[in-house]
Structure formats: structure tokens, C-alpha cells
Design a protein around this motif. Structure first.
Motif, short mmCIF file in Angstrom:
data_model
loop_
_atom_site.label_atom_id
_atom_site.label_comp_id
_atom_site.label_asym_id
_atom_site.label_seq_id
_atom_site.Cartn_x
_atom_site.Cartn_y
_atom_site.Cartn_z
N ALA A 20 44.60 55.18 26.76
CA ALA A 20 44.60 56.58 27.18
C ALA A 20 43.27 57.25 26.86
CB ALA A 20 45.75 57.32 26.51
N LEU A 21 42.75 57.02 25.67
CA LEU A 21 41.48 57.64 25.28
C LEU A 21 40.33 57.11 26.15
CD1 LEU A 21 41.82 57.63 21.38
CD2 LEU A 21 42.10 59.57 22.92
N SER A 22 40.37 55.83 26.46
CA SER A 22 39.34 55.26 27.34
C SER A 22 39.39 55.89 28.71
CB SER A 22 39.52 53.74 27.45
OG SER A 22 39.29 53.11 26.21
N SER A 23 40.60 56.09 29.24
CA SER A 23 40.75 56.67 30.57
C SER A 23 40.28 58.12 30.61
CB SER A 23 42.20 56.59 31.03
OG SER A 23 43.04 57.44 30.28
N LEU A 24 40.26 58.78 29.43
CA LEU A 24 39.79 60.16 29.36
C LEU A 24 38.28 60.24 29.18
CD1 LEU A 24 42.60 61.72 27.13
CD2 LEU A 24 42.14 62.24 29.53
N GLY A 25 37.63 59.08 29.06
CA GLY A 25 36.18 59.07 28.97
C GLY A 25 35.60 58.82 27.61
N PHE A 26 36.46 58.66 26.59
CA PHE A 26 35.96 58.34 25.26
C PHE A 26 35.43 56.91 25.22
CE2 PHE A 26 39.06 61.67 24.12
CZ PHE A 26 38.32 62.43 23.23
N GLN A 27 34.37 56.69 24.46
CA GLN A 27 33.97 55.33 24.12
C GLN A 27 34.78 54.92 22.90
OE1 GLN A 27 29.85 54.69 23.03
NE2 GLN A 27 30.32 52.70 22.14
N VAL A 28 35.67 53.97 23.06
CA VAL A 28 36.59 53.57 22.00
C VAL A 28 36.11 52.27 21.36
CG1 VAL A 28 38.98 53.04 21.41
CG2 VAL A 28 38.48 54.65 23.27
N PHE A 29 35.95 52.29 20.05
CA PHE A 29 35.56 51.08 19.34
C PHE A 29 36.78 50.18 19.16
CE2 PHE A 29 32.35 54.13 18.29
CZ PHE A 29 31.19 53.42 18.05
N PRO A 30 36.60 48.87 19.13
CA PRO A 30 37.74 47.98 18.90
C PRO A 30 38.30 48.13 17.49
CG PRO A 30 35.68 46.74 18.89
CD PRO A 30 35.33 48.13 19.33
N THR A 31 39.61 48.11 17.39
CA THR A 31 40.27 48.18 16.09
C THR A 31 40.71 46.78 15.69
OG1 THR A 31 41.04 50.46 16.30
CG2 THR A 31 42.31 49.02 14.86
N ALA A 32 40.03 46.21 14.69
CA ALA A 32 40.40 44.89 14.18
C ALA A 32 41.47 44.99 13.10
CB ALA A 32 39.16 44.19 13.62
N THR B 72 45.04 64.99 27.94
CA THR B 72 44.79 64.88 29.39
C THR B 72 44.73 66.26 30.04
OG1 THR B 72 45.90 62.72 29.44
CG2 THR B 72 45.62 63.87 31.53
N ALA B 73 45.67 67.12 29.64
CA ALA B 73 45.71 68.45 30.22
C ALA B 73 44.45 69.26 29.86
CB ALA B 73 46.95 69.20 29.74
N TYR B 74 44.00 69.13 28.61
CA TYR B 74 42.85 69.94 28.19
C TYR B 74 41.53 69.35 28.68
CZ TYR B 74 39.38 72.29 25.34
OH TYR B 74 38.27 72.99 24.94
N LEU B 75 41.33 68.06 28.42
CA LEU B 75 40.05 67.44 28.79
C LEU B 75 39.91 67.32 30.30
CD1 LEU B 75 39.84 64.71 26.00
CD2 LEU B 75 38.56 66.86 26.13
#
Length: 396
Positions: A310-322, A390-393
Motif C-alpha cells: 500500500a505504501l509503495s502504491s502511494l509513492g513511498f520508497q519502501v525499504f525491505p524489512t528483513a 490514500t484519501a489524504y495523499l
């Protein structure tokens, strides 16, 4: 001026603590409550762990006795921890001389540092660094040396770390899995740390509270499994994250007998002992079958992916969580570069709270592009947060 006015303006907080202020986790949770925001900032679940654990605690409280227990913890809990170390890591630990039960991992860290540090000793912290480490080191009157992990993968900077070690180095704190950058340290990285500790007669302190939240086929490497560190490490862990009972504050420190004596010496003068019935319940929980641990990891993997997508689809660059139950994002991909103002705006305007990551660096100009979200929430909570974001961004 009246004497009461003088008392109001006089600085009472100890000098060592003045630079640190109020915890960012408290600040963001208060802000979230004030604005009715979905709280993805402070890392606690919005659900309780298994009912069987709570029933066991209730039964133990009713049965009693409800008095002081052994300062270093009830035998049944320490024996369960010893079995866990054999079961998951193939390590033999003496529950009588090598395990100390503490008031959560934070008290375990405090008891360890206060038990081994002398004024002027040096402690190495790897940045980004969980916010408790520096204040407790300061309370012990130690000098802190910061070494920054190297992004974007937050690898261990071996040469810089070697330069930081010196004859005054007493300890290095290693958070593995790491909060907030969600990395897991490799055996090779930990062996490098072990070699430096051996060379300079220093100790490694492992904060391993997320040991059972390691994803994508990775395996947690405990400091106790590093040969160079067997007799010069303190491994701190907790039942809070594994069993979703953060309010119970049942932690423990595992270390060789001589090192455990130092922990126990300070621990007895901090809280003396923990809560016997809760330790008894958590002893039962630690012995849960493998299916519990597998299902816990599968559930958190699904939550991680749900929020990450969801965060990726909103345009955030998401780091991998190991490892851990957090997601780290770069807000520059959305045109922001001030994590504190971004998190305040997100809480007030979007109704979702997150943690600004500059608080994890000594120099607050570092990490201003990074924000941490936690995903240890019910699916409906995550869905509501995604809906609000999603609504705000989406309007911007």
C-alpha cells in the motif's frame, strides 16, 4: 521572586538526561490520541496475545502466593528460556547462573550497562540507534561513540567501526534485528564485531527482542553463537514482541556466570524482582509448539506485505524489512525532506501516526528523510490506516 517561583524555574532533571527530552514514542502517541489517528508509531500491537497465556497468569495470581520471588527470576521461567536457547539455536545455557529475568528488555539493558560501566568508559552505538541506548549509557556516565550503518542497505562499516574501538571501549550495543532500519546482522558482521571486542577486551550487548520476527527464510544469529563472544556478550530479549504482551514487561539477560553477576548486582537495586505469576505464564508460552512460532511469522509476513504494498502504491520508497515489525520509508519520493513536520502533518491531517527517524541519530540532521511505520496491528487497523493515507495523499 517567591521561593515557589524559583523552584519552578530551577532545572531538576539530572544533567546527563537533559539532552534527551521526552520520548518520541510518547510524543507521537499523545498526538495520535489527540487527533483520533490510527497509531502506527509506537510499536505495540492493538491486540492481545493468546488467551491461554492470560488464563495461566490469572490462575497463578488466584492460586498465589503473590509475594516477592527470587531476584533473578523464578526457576520455571529461567528453565524455559534455557530450553528455548537449545531448541532454536542449539546452545546450552545454565538457567541457574546465566539467566537473569528483568522488567522487560529496557530494564535488562539498564541493569547490564549500570552493572559493567565505570565513569569514562566508552560505549559504541550503531546508528540509527534505538532511543533508550544513549540515555542509559549517559546515566552510567559513559562516553558514547556513534558509528553510522551505511545505507541504503545499512551495512556494517567495518573500517569506521575499527577506528571507533580503543582501549577505553567497554561495550558495543548491537540491536539485531535492528530497529528502526529493520536489518538483520549477518554472522560475518557479528564475527567482525566479536574480533574487535576480543582485541580491545570489550563486551557486546545484544538487544534481540525481535529474534522470532525474521523474514523470507532468514535465520536469526544470536551473539551467543559467535565463538569470539561466548564469554563476552550479554544477550537481552523479551517475551513482549513474540507473545504480543508488551505491557507485561517480562525480559531477560543471558550471559556467562561472571557477566551475569554484574547484571544481577545492579538489577537487584533497580526493581529487585519481577512478577512471579506473569513469569509463570510466559514460561508456558515459551514452550508453545513450533506451529505457534510459524503462524506468528506467517501472520506478520502477511501484515508486512499488506502495508508495504500500500505504501509503495502511494509513492513511498519502501525499504525491505528483513526483521522486526516495522517498515522504513523514504519520504523524499513524495517531495518531503523533514520527517518531524511530515509525521505531525500526517497525524493531524491524514489521521495516521508514524515515527520520524531523525530521533534515532545523535545528529538530528541525519535520517530526516526517513519515517517508520509499524504493522503489528489488526488487519482492519491497517486497512483503516491505508484508507486514510490514500484519501489524504491522493488529494495532494
Amino acid at each position: 521572586m517567591h521561593s515557589e517561583d524559583q523552584n519552578e524555574t530551577k532545572e531538576v532533571v539530572a544533567k546527563a538526561l537533559r539532552p534527551y527530552g521526552t520520548s518520541i514514542f510518547t510524543e507521537m502517541s499523545v498526538l495520535a490520541n489527540a487527533h483520533g489517528a490510527v497509531n502506527l508509531s509506537q510499536g505495540f500491537p492493538d491486540f492481545d496475545g493468546p488467551e491461554a497465556i492470560r488464563n495461566k497468569a490469572a490462575e497463578a495470581i488466584k492460586r498465589g502466593p503473590n509475594q516477592y520471588v527470587l531476584a533473578h527470576g523464578i526457576p520455571v521461567f529461567r528453565e524455559a528460556v534455557a530450553r528455548k536457547m537449545e531448541r532454536f539455536y542449539g546452545l546450552t545455557v545454565d538457567p541457574e547462573t546465566e539467566i537473569t529475568v528483568t522488567g522487560g528488555a529496557t530494564e535488562g539493558l539498564s541493569a547490564t550497562l549500570l552493572g559493567i560501566l565505570e565513569p569514562g568508559d566508552e560505549v559504541i552505538l550503531l546508528e540509527p540507534s534505538y532511543e533508550t541506548y544513549a540515555p542509559v549509557s549517559a546515566m552510567a556516565k559513559a562516553k558514547i561513540r556513534y558509528v553510522s550503518l551505511e545505507g541504503p542497505e545499512f551495512t556494517l562499516p567495518k573500517e569506521k567501526l575499527a577506528e571507533a574501538f580503543n582501549p577505553r571501549t567497554k561495550a558495543i550495543i548491537v540491536n539485531n534485528p535492528q530497529n528502526p532500519c529493520c536489518k538483520t546482522f549477518t554472522r560475518e558482521e557479528l564475527s567482525h564485531i566479536g574480533g574487535l571486542c576480543t582485541q580491545y577486551d570489550a563486551y557486546a550487548i545484544g538487544d534481540e527482542v525481535y529474534e522470532h520476527l525474521v523474514y523470507d527464510g532468514r535465520e536469526h544469529v544470536t551473539l551467543l553463537s559467535i565463538p569470539e563472544l561466548k564469554d563476552r556478550c550479554f544477550v537481552i530479549s523479551s517475551t513482549a514482541k513474540t507473545f504480543s504482551m508488551t505491557g507485561w514487561k517480562i525480559g531477560y539477560v543471558i550471559a556467562a556466570p561472571a557477566l551475569s553477576r554484574a547484571v544481577r548486582m545492579s538489577h537487584q537495586f533497580i526493581i529487585f524482582c519481577g512478577q512471579g505469576p506473569l513469569q509463570e505464564a510466559m514460561a508456558m508460552a515459551i514452550d508453545f509448539p513450533d506451529t505457534y512460532y510459524h503462524e506468528l511469522l506467517a501472520d506478520y509476513t502477511q501484515k508486512r506485505n499488506r502495508l508495504s504494498d500500500a505504501l509503495s502504491s502511494l509513492g513511498f520508497q519502501v525499504f525491505p524489512t528483513a526483521g522486526t515489525y516495522y517498515l522504513l520509508v523514504d519520504i523524499r519520493s513524495l517531495g518531503f525532506d523533514d520527517d518531524v513536520s511530515f509525521c505531525r502533518m500526517l497525524t493531524e491531517k491524514a489521521g495516521v501516526a508514524a515515527i520520524p527517524c531523525s530521533c534515532f541519530w545523535n545528529n538530528r540532521s541525519r535520517g530526516r528523510e526517513l519515517v517508520r511505520f509499524c504493522f503489528c496491528k489488526k488487519d482492519e487497523t491497517l486497512d483503516e490506516a491505508i484508507k486514510r493515507l490514500t484519501a489524504y495523499l491522493g488529494r495532494r
